[in-house]
Design a protein around this motif. Structure first.
Motif, PDB file in Angstrom:
ATOM      1  N   GLY A   1      39.231  23.725  19.537  1.00 13.99           N
ATOM      2  CA  GLY A   1      39.718  25.032  20.249  1.00 13.99           C
ATOM      3  C   GLY A   1      41.181  25.251  20.467  1.00 13.99           C
ATOM      4  O   GLY A   1      41.910  24.473  20.237  1.00 13.99           O
ATOM      5  N   PHE A   2      41.467  26.263  21.529  1.00 12.34           N
ATOM      6  CA  PHE A   2      42.823  26.372  21.854  1.00 12.34           C
ATOM      7  C   PHE A   2      43.109  25.226  23.026  1.00 12.34           C
ATOM      8  O   PHE A   2      42.752  25.600  24.076  1.00 12.34           O
ATOM      9  CB  PHE A   2      42.914  27.778  22.552  1.00 12.34           C
ATOM     10  CG  PHE A   2      42.971  28.891  21.378  1.00 12.34           C
ATOM     11  CD1 PHE A   2      44.163  28.746  20.353  1.00 12.34           C
ATOM     12  CD2 PHE A   2      41.905  29.692  20.982  1.00 12.34           C
ATOM     13  CE1 PHE A   2      44.016  29.813  19.327  1.00 12.34           C
ATOM     14  CE2 PHE A   2      42.039  30.677  19.992  1.00 12.34           C
ATOM     15  CZ  PHE A   2      42.892  30.644  19.363  1.00 12.34           C
ATOM     16  N   GLN A   3      43.916  24.222  22.819  1.00 16.04           N
ATOM     17  CA  GLN A   3      44.184  23.468  23.719  1.00 16.04           C
ATOM     18  C   GLN A   3      45.560  22.593  23.399  1.00 16.04           C
ATOM     19  O   GLN A   3      45.765  22.623  22.233  1.00 16.04           O
ATOM     20  CB  GLN A   3      43.200  22.380  23.926  1.00 16.04           C
ATOM     21  CG  GLN A   3      42.755  21.574  22.516  1.00 16.04           C
ATOM     22  CD  GLN A   3      41.587  20.525  22.856  1.00 16.04           C
ATOM     23  OE1 GLN A   3      40.780  20.861  23.802  1.00 16.04           O
ATOM     24  NE2 GLN A   3      41.472  19.563  21.960  1.00 16.04           N
ATOM     25  N   ALA A   4      46.370  22.138  24.333  1.00 15.16           N
ATOM     26  CA  ALA A   4      47.720  21.408  24.075  1.00 15.16           C
ATOM     27  C   ALA A   4      47.294  20.226  23.046  1.00 15.16           C
ATOM     28  O   ALA A   4      46.152  19.664  23.023  1.00 15.16           O
ATOM     29  CB  ALA A   4      48.256  20.885  25.265  1.00 15.16           C
ATOM     30  N   ILE A   5      48.286  19.944  22.325  1.00 13.60           N
ATOM     31  CA  ILE A   5      48.330  18.974  21.481  1.00 13.60           C
ATOM     32  C   ILE A   5      49.466  18.005  21.949  1.00 13.60           C
ATOM     33  O   ILE A   5      50.719  18.105  22.114  1.00 13.60           O
ATOM     34  CB  ILE A   5      48.638  19.433  19.915  1.00 13.60           C
ATOM     35  CG1 ILE A   5      47.780  20.550  19.586  1.00 13.60           C
ATOM     36  CG2 ILE A   5      48.742  18.080  19.131  1.00 13.60           C
ATOM     37  CD1 ILE A   5      46.267  20.001  19.556  1.00 13.60           C
ATOM     38  N   GLY A   6      48.955  16.604  22.146  1.00 12.25           N
ATOM     39  CA  GLY A   6      49.881  15.541  22.561  1.00 12.25           C
ATOM     40  C   GLY A   6      49.421  15.019  24.031  1.00 12.25           C
ATOM     41  O   GLY A   6      50.482  14.801  24.894  1.00 12.25           O
ATOM     42  N   ARG A   7      48.306  15.270  24.409  1.00 12.12           N
ATOM     43  CA  ARG A   7      47.846  14.898  25.816  1.00 12.12           C
ATOM     44  C   ARG A   7      47.558  13.511  26.325  1.00 12.12           C
ATOM     45  O   ARG A   7      47.376  13.129  27.690  1.00 12.12           O
ATOM     46  CB  ARG A   7      46.847  15.966  26.503  1.00 12.12           C
ATOM     47  CG  ARG A   7      47.155  17.555  26.285  1.00 12.12           C
ATOM     48  CD  ARG A   7      45.940  18.388  26.834  1.00 12.12           C
ATOM     49  NE  ARG A   7      44.817  18.317  26.073  1.00 12.12           N
ATOM     50  CZ  ARG A   7      43.931  18.503  26.338  1.00 12.12           C
ATOM     51  NH1 ARG A   7      43.423  19.541  27.532  1.00 12.12           N
ATOM     52  NH2 ARG A   7      42.500  18.528  25.349  1.00 12.12           N
ATOM     53  N   THR A   8      47.487  12.693  25.211  1.00 11.62           N
ATOM     54  CA  THR A   8      47.182  11.513  25.507  1.00 11.62           C
ATOM     55  C   THR A   8      48.109  10.393  24.518  1.00 11.62           C
ATOM     56  O   THR A   8      49.061  11.005  23.637  1.00 11.62           O
ATOM     57  CB  THR A   8      45.849  10.963  24.739  1.00 11.62           C
ATOM     58  OG1 THR A   8      45.858  11.089  23.604  1.00 11.62           O
ATOM     59  CG2 THR A   8      44.758  11.771  25.624  1.00 11.62           C
ATOM     60  N   ALA A   9      48.366   9.254  24.776  1.00 11.24           N
ATOM     61  CA  ALA A   9      49.508   8.528  24.211  1.00 11.24           C
ATOM     62  C   ALA A   9      49.274   8.383  22.609  1.00 11.24           C
ATOM     63  O   ALA A   9      50.252   8.618  21.898  1.00 11.24           O
ATOM     64  CB  ALA A   9      49.402   7.118  24.842  1.00 11.24           C
ATOM     65  N   ASP A  10      47.885   8.535  22.253  1.00 13.08           N
ATOM     66  CA  ASP A  10      47.511   8.216  20.908  1.00 13.08           C
ATOM     67  C   ASP A  10      47.988   9.715  20.130  1.00 13.08           C
ATOM     68  O   ASP A  10      48.480   9.739  19.204  1.00 13.08           O
ATOM     69  CB  ASP A  10      46.297   7.910  20.606  1.00 13.08           C
ATOM     70  CG  ASP A  10      45.809   6.447  20.897  1.00 13.08           C
ATOM     71  OD1 ASP A  10      46.963   5.571  20.979  1.00 13.08           O
ATOM     72  OD2 ASP A  10      44.919   6.086  21.167  1.00 13.08           O
ATOM     73  N   GLU A  11      47.552  10.593  20.874  1.00 14.24           N
ATOM     74  CA  GLU A  11      47.713  12.136  20.247  1.00 14.24           C
ATOM     75  C   GLU A  11      49.421  12.316  20.182  1.00 14.24           C
ATOM     76  O   GLU A  11      49.765  13.029  19.268  1.00 14.24           O
ATOM     77  CB  GLU A  11      47.063  13.338  21.247  1.00 14.24           C
ATOM     78  CG  GLU A  11      46.699  14.507  20.451  1.00 14.24           C
ATOM     79  CD  GLU A  11      45.915  15.311  21.186  1.00 14.24           C
ATOM     80  OE1 GLU A  11      44.813  15.492  20.804  1.00 14.24           O
ATOM     81  OE2 GLU A  11      46.408  15.804  22.094  1.00 14.24           O
ATOM     82  N   ALA A  12      49.865  11.923  21.261  1.00 17.01           N
ATOM     83  CA  ALA A  12      51.398  12.137  21.333  1.00 17.01           C
ATOM     84  C   ALA A  12      52.122  11.459  20.168  1.00 17.01           C
ATOM     85  O   ALA A  12      53.075  11.831  19.546  1.00 17.01           O
ATOM     86  CB  ALA A  12      52.182  11.911  22.565  1.00 17.01           C
ATOM     87  N   HIS A  13      51.508  10.247  19.938  1.00 16.54           N
ATOM     88  CA  HIS A  13      52.228   9.392  18.893  1.00 16.54           C
ATOM     89  C   HIS A  13      51.915   9.867  17.496  1.00 16.54           C
ATOM     90  O   HIS A  13      52.661   9.902  16.516  1.00 16.54           O
ATOM     91  CB  HIS A  13      51.639   7.853  19.063  1.00 16.54           C
ATOM     92  CG  HIS A  13      52.437   7.003  18.158  1.00 16.54           C
ATOM     93  ND1 HIS A  13      51.813   6.504  17.076  1.00 16.54           N
ATOM     94  CD2 HIS A  13      53.792   6.398  18.259  1.00 16.54           C
ATOM     95  CE1 HIS A  13      52.663   5.730  16.368  1.00 16.54           C
ATOM     96  NE2 HIS A  13      53.835   5.673  16.911  1.00 16.54           N
ATOM     97  N   SER A  14      50.625  10.338  17.368  1.00 10.12           N
ATOM     98  CA  SER A  14      50.180  11.050  16.122  1.00 10.12           C
ATOM     99  C   SER A  14      50.919  12.407  15.848  1.00 10.12           C
ATOM    100  O   SER A  14      51.533  12.436  14.653  1.00 10.12           O
ATOM    101  CB  SER A  14      48.891  11.291  16.037  1.00 10.12           C
ATOM    102  OG  SER A  14      48.008  10.246  16.055  1.00 10.12           O
ATOM    103  N   LEU A  15      51.254  12.988  16.747  1.00 10.26           N
ATOM    104  CA  LEU A  15      52.243  14.336  16.755  1.00 10.26           C
ATOM    105  C   LEU A  15      53.641  13.880  16.403  1.00 10.26           C
ATOM    106  O   LEU A  15      54.239  14.231  15.471  1.00 10.26           O
ATOM    107  CB  LEU A  15      52.284  14.890  17.972  1.00 10.26           C
ATOM    108  CG  LEU A  15      53.144  16.236  18.231  1.00 10.26           C
ATOM    109  CD1 LEU A  15      52.469  17.100  17.073  1.00 10.26           C
ATOM    110  CD2 LEU A  15      52.990  16.618  19.552  1.00 10.26           C
TER     111      LEU A  15
END
Length: 276
Positions: free
Chosen positions: A136-150
Motif C-alpha cells: 500500500g501507500f507507505q514510505a520506502i526506506g524506513r529500515t536499514a535494509d530497505e534504505a540500503h536496497s533503495l
C-alpha cells in the motif's frame, strides 16, 4: 535564458538545461510542479516556478503556456507497454519541445532512452502504481535494509543512464544522505527538503480537492471557489427557469423591436392568422 535547438531543430530559449540542473545539484533548491494545460503551464511560469512536468500527450499545451520552462514529459506507465511504444512516445514528446522524459519503468527502459541521448527522469521510492508490491501507500526506506536496497536502486538507475529521479515518500534523512551521494538530480515529492528540487502537484498546491496526500500542503483553495461556482451556476439556471415561467424574461429591454409602420406592412404581406 539558455539558447538551444530543440529536437525539432527549432531555436528556443530555456531557463535551465539538463546540464544546468546537474551543475546546480547540491548548491540551491529549485521548485517543480505539474502542468497539463496551457493555463497550468502559464500559471507556473508567471509564479516563478523553475521546472514543470506533465503527461507526454500534453507537451504541446505545456510548451505553449510556458515556452521557456524546463519541461519533463511523463510517459504514462499503462499507456505505452512495449519498448517501441515508449521510444515512440519519447521521441514525439521531445519533438514537441520536451526537455526530458519521465518513466516509472525499470533500468532497461531508462537505458534504452538514455542511449538515444534523451535526458531521463526515473522514479524511485513510493511508485503509486506499484504500491501493491509494498503493501500500500507507505514510505520506502524506513529500515536499514530497505534504505540500503533503495540506495542500490539509485545506483542501478545511475548506471542505466538516468539524469534525474522523482524520489517519492522517502524518509527525509535517507533522502538527504542518498542525494548527497548520487549523481542523479533528486526531485523530492514527499521526501522532505533533502532533495535538489522540491516537487508538488499543482492540484495539491492550489487546493483543488478537499483531501490531499500527507506530504502535500495546499497554498490555495480553488476547491472552495469551484464549489461556489457550481452553486452560482445552479442558482443562475434556476433563476432563469423561474423568470421564464413567470413571464419576467425576456423583458422589453432584452427584445429586438420593429417600427410600427414596418410591422403593419409586414402583416399585410402575410396570411391572416388561421388562414392556410
Amino acid at each position: 535564458m539558455k539558447r538551444i535547438y530543440d529536437w525539432d531543430a527549432k531555436f528556443s530559449l530555456r531557463n535551465y538545461t539538463a546540464a544546468d540542473l546537474r551543475a546546480i545539484k547540491g548548491k540551491r533548491k529549485l521548485t517543480q510542479t505539474t502542468a497539463n494545460s496551457i493555463e497550468e503551464a502559464a500559471a507556473a511560469a508567471d509564479a516563478g516556478i523553475d521546472l514543470i512536468m506533465g503527461n507526454a500527450q500534453n507537451t504541446k499545451a505545456a510548451r505553449e503556456g510556458a515556452p521557456n520552462l524546463f519541461f519533463t514529459a511523463a510517459i504514462a506507465l499503462p499507456d505505452f507497454p512495449t519498448e517501441k511504444d515508449v521510444l515512440t512516445a519519447a521521441f514525439q514528446a521531445m519533438k514537441e519541445g520536451a526537455d526530458s522524459v519521465y518513466t516509472a519503468r525499470g533500468p532497461h527502459i531508462v537505458e534504452m532512452l538514455a542511449r538515444e541521448q534523451i535526458p531521463v527522469m526515473c522514479h524511485l521510492g513510493l511508485v503509486p502504481r506499484r504500491s501493491g508490491w509494498n503493501g500500500g501507500f507507505q514510505a520506502i526506506g524506513r529500515t536499514a535494509d530497505e534504505a540500503h536496497s533503495l540506495w542500490q536502486a539509485f545506483r542501478r538507475m545511475e548506471d542505466a543512464g538516468a539524469f534525474s529521479v522523482e524520489a517519492e515518500v522517502i524518509p527525509e534523512p535517507v533522502m538527504r544522505e542518498i542525494s548527497r551521494r548520487t549523481s542523479l538530480v533528486t526531485m523530492s515529492l514527499g521526501s522532505g527538503s533533502g532533495g535538489d528540487v522540491i516537487y508538488l502537484f499543482q492540484n495539491d498546491i492550489c487546493g483543488e480537492q478537499p483531501e490531499r496526500p500527507r506530504h502535500a500542503r495546499a497554498f490555495g483553495d480553488i476547491h472552495s471557489l469551484q464549489e461556489k461556482i457550481r452553486a452560482e451556476r445552479r442558482s443562475a439556471l434556476g433563476a432563469f427557469r423561474d423568470a421564464v415561467h413567470n413571464g419576467e424574461f425576456p423583458s422589453e429591454a432584452e427584445t429586438a423591436t420593429i417600427g410600427d409602420a414596418d410591422l403593419e406592412e409586414f402583416l399585410e404581406r402575410i396570411p391572416v392568422e388561421g388562414d392556410t
